[in-house]
Design a protein around this motif. Structure first.
Motif, PDB file in Angstrom:
ATOM      1  N   ASP A  39      28.265  37.690 -66.415  1.00 22.64           N
ATOM      2  CA  ASP A  39      26.838  38.051 -66.387  1.00 22.64           C
ATOM      3  C   ASP A  39      26.575  38.620 -64.982  1.00 22.64           C
ATOM      4  N   ALA A  40      25.297  38.843 -64.615  1.00 21.70           N
ATOM      5  CA  ALA A  40      25.027  39.479 -63.315  1.00 21.70           C
ATOM      6  C   ALA A  40      25.612  38.656 -62.169  1.00 21.70           C
ATOM      7  N   ARG A  41      25.409  37.324 -62.243  1.00 24.58           N
ATOM      8  CA  ARG A  41      25.930  36.467 -61.176  1.00 24.58           C
ATOM      9  C   ARG A  41      27.458  36.436 -61.157  1.00 24.58           C
ATOM     10  N   GLY A  42      28.057  36.358 -62.344  1.00 23.59           N
ATOM     11  CA  GLY A  42      29.509  36.348 -62.441  1.00 23.59           C
ATOM     12  C   GLY A  42      30.120  37.645 -61.924  1.00 23.59           C
ATOM     13  N   SER A  43      29.492  38.769 -62.230  1.00 23.20           N
ATOM     14  CA  SER A  43      30.001  40.056 -61.740  1.00 23.20           C
ATOM     15  C   SER A  43      29.902  40.126 -60.225  1.00 23.20           C
ATOM     16  N   GLU A  44      28.805  39.582 -59.665  1.00 26.04           N
ATOM     17  CA  GLU A  44      28.638  39.543 -58.213  1.00 26.04           C
ATOM     18  C   GLU A  44      29.699  38.619 -57.576  1.00 26.04           C
ATOM     19  N   LEU A  45      29.956  37.469 -58.213  1.00 26.59           N
ATOM     20  CA  LEU A  45      30.993  36.570 -57.701  1.00 26.59           C
ATOM     21  C   LEU A  45      32.365  37.241 -57.759  1.00 26.59           C
ATOM     22  N   PHE A  46      32.629  37.985 -58.838  1.00 25.85           N
ATOM     23  CA  PHE A  46      33.914  38.685 -58.904  1.00 25.85           C
ATOM     24  C   PHE A  46      34.018  39.719 -57.779  1.00 25.85           C
ATOM     25  N   GLU A  47      32.930  40.444 -57.517  1.00 24.18           N
ATOM     26  CA  GLU A  47      32.933  41.380 -56.373  1.00 24.18           C
ATOM     27  C   GLU A  47      33.306  40.655 -55.083  1.00 24.18           C
ATOM     28  N   GLN A  48      32.740  39.459 -54.896  1.00 22.54           N
ATOM     29  CA  GLN A  48      33.088  38.672 -53.697  1.00 22.54           C
ATOM     30  C   GLN A  48      34.558  38.289 -53.693  1.00 22.54           C
ATOM     31  N   ILE A  49      35.085  37.925 -54.878  1.00 22.31           N
ATOM     32  CA  ILE A  49      36.508  37.572 -54.974  1.00 22.31           C
ATOM     33  C   ILE A  49      37.375  38.726 -54.483  1.00 22.31           C
ATOM     34  N   THR A  50      37.012  39.952 -54.874  1.00 30.97           N
ATOM     35  CA  THR A  50      37.856  41.108 -54.508  1.00 30.97           C
ATOM     36  C   THR A  50      37.911  41.320 -52.996  1.00 30.97           C
ATOM     37  N   LEU A  52      38.014  38.621 -50.848  1.00 30.19           N
ATOM     38  CA  LEU A  52      38.588  37.421 -50.221  1.00 30.19           C
ATOM     39  C   LEU A  52      39.954  37.718 -49.619  1.00 30.19           C
ATOM     40  N   PRO A  53      40.286  37.067 -48.491  1.00 32.11           N
ATOM     41  CA  PRO A  53      41.614  37.286 -47.913  1.00 32.11           C
ATOM     42  C   PRO A  53      42.752  36.923 -48.872  1.00 32.11           C
ATOM     43  N   GLU A  54      42.552  35.888 -49.712  1.00 27.56           N
ATOM     44  CA  GLU A  54      43.636  35.453 -50.603  1.00 27.56           C
ATOM     45  C   GLU A  54      43.811  36.354 -51.822  1.00 27.56           C
ATOM     46  N   TYR A  55      42.752  37.065 -52.205  1.00 25.34           N
ATOM     47  CA  TYR A  55      42.810  37.836 -53.460  1.00 25.34           C
ATOM     48  C   TYR A  55      43.292  39.263 -53.157  1.00 25.34           C
ATOM     49  N   TYR A 205      43.820  32.474 -56.706  1.00 23.96           N
ATOM     50  CA  TYR A 205      42.916  31.955 -57.744  1.00 23.96           C
ATOM     51  C   TYR A 205      42.287  30.622 -57.354  1.00 23.96           C
ATOM     52  N   ASP A 206      42.517  30.206 -56.114  1.00 23.47           N
ATOM     53  CA  ASP A 206      41.926  28.956 -55.629  1.00 23.47           C
ATOM     54  C   ASP A 206      41.644  29.129 -54.135  1.00 23.47           C
ATOM     55  N   ASP A 207      40.747  30.043 -53.820  1.00 28.61           N
ATOM     56  CA  ASP A 207      40.491  30.429 -52.430  1.00 28.61           C
ATOM     57  C   ASP A 207      39.819  29.310 -51.653  1.00 28.61           C
ATOM     58  N   SER A 208      40.025  29.331 -50.351  1.00 29.65           N
ATOM     59  CA  SER A 208      39.529  28.234 -49.517  1.00 29.65           C
ATOM     60  C   SER A 208      38.005  28.240 -49.404  1.00 29.65           C
ATOM     61  N   ALA A 209      37.367  29.385 -49.609  1.00 33.80           N
ATOM     62  CA  ALA A 209      35.900  29.424 -49.544  1.00 33.80           C
ATOM     63  C   ALA A 209      35.249  28.920 -50.841  1.00 33.80           C
ATOM     64  N   GLY A 210      36.046  28.725 -51.877  1.00 28.85           N
ATOM     65  CA  GLY A 210      35.510  28.181 -53.125  1.00 28.85           C
ATOM     66  C   GLY A 210      34.781  29.185 -54.007  1.00 28.85           C
TER      67      GLY A 210
END
Ligand code: AVJ
Length: 320
Positions: A39-50, A52-55, A205-210
């Motif tokens: 959803d809108a929030r999930g898409s925004e969270l995925f953008e943040q994942i991209t 992340l240093p680990e991703y 898939y388990d980043d330190s920032a959560g």
């Protein structure tokens, strides 16, 4: 010019969510499908994942596209770029730039289940590439690949490693329907994350920032909002596990206490035991030989195989 074809009925998504929620929450073990994260929030969270240093997958695929877009244009001579998933990202633009500079591209076809996301993507691309025809398709890439517009030769791009979310049998069906939707000589451009050291995979898939944990739990918020469910989102923990037999990452949500969840809109009461784990995503990782075997079985001929310099991710080209 922008055209939009709508192949989905307005209630398609809500029906599909109801069916999936019923099937997954009455199964043992329980599961929810990863497409409901977005959803809108999930898409925004995925953008943040991209970011992340680990991703690493997004950066690795971008590196390959930057290096190879001109070559992709040269090899395919594409007149049409079809992108599965809405496609107004930086990666889409790298491809569009390469194809446009080559001088053959006339049409961009983004395909997405979300009409809102699709219209936004189509408008954004139309604004920046006014010479292209943008012919969007509101559709499901597991069902509407026989209806792809655009003049030949077309390149169907399926980027980001999203293919890894499908089970092996689903991948087989997907590849076959892409091939059947293309004319001989047309192309598939596929992004696949590669098998590597499990610690690197698990960290992605388990980043330190959560952030990935929030993304994972977001599926419960989607069910709360869309189906009137009463999941206590904070009572679930995020887990990411490497499954070495199947060579995929599994994301789970673990119930931290026993609870009963009511889902009134589908008439379900679901009991969770303390510690019970529900599967929310698989993200398969690949070897070159496996990708070649699966695409060959679906009737594709290999065109090219490229990786980033660290060999973490592959972009491959296949001819129908
Ligand atoms: C968007 C499906 C490619 O599997 O890596 C990111 C989704 N899940 N972190 C992936 C995801 C957890 C992602 N894809």
């Amino acid at each position: 010019m922008t055209l939009i074809d709508v192949h989905l009925t307005p209630d398609y998504t809500s029906r599909a969510l109801r069916e999936d929620a019923r099937a997954g929450l009455t199964a043992d073990p329980k599961w929810l499908a990863p497409k409901w994260f977005y959803d809108a929030r999930g898409s925004e969270l995925f953008e943040q994942i991209t970011r992340l240093p680990e991703y690493y997958p997004t950066r690795a695929e971008r590196e390959i596209l930057q290096a190879r877009a001109a070559e992709i244009a040269e090899l395919t001579g594409a007149h049409t770029l079809v992108e599965l998933g809405s496609g107004s990202s930086e990666k889409t633009r790298l491809l569009l730039d390469g194809l446009r500079d080559h001088g053959t591209l006339t049409t961009f076809v983004p395909l997405d289940v979300s009409e809102t996301a699709l219209r936004e993507a189509a408008a954004a691309i139309n604004a920046d590439y006014p010479e292209l025809t943008v012919h969007g398709v509101v559709g499901d890439f597991t069902a509407h690949l026989d209806k792809l517009p655009g003049d030949a030769p077309r390149v169907v791009a399926f980027l980001g490693g999203t293919i890894g979310n499908l089970l092996p049998t689903e991948r087989e069906t997907f590849y076959t329907s892409v091939r059947e939707g293309l004319e001989p000589g047309e192309w598939l451009l596929l992004g696949t994350d590669l098998v590597k050291n499990p610690a690197t995979l698990v960290a992605a898939y388990d980043d330190s920032a959560g952030v990935t944990g929030e993304f994972n739990r977001n599926v419960l918020r989607v069910l709360n909002r869309q189906l009137g469910a009463d999941f206590d989102v904070d009572a679930f923990s995020h887990l990411a596990v490497w499954n070495p037999e199947n060579e995929w990452i599994e994301m789970h949500l673990r119930a931290d206490r026993a609870m009963r969840v009511l889902i009134p809109e589908i008439g379900l009461e679901v009991d969770f035991a303390e510690g019970e784990e529900m599967s929310t995503e698989i993200s398969a990782k690949f070897h070159r030989y496996g990708v070649e075997a699966e695409l060959g079985k679906a009737g594709f001929t290999p065109g090219a195989w490229w990786t980033d310099t660290e060999e973490r991710f592959a972009l491959s080209l296949w001819q129908a």
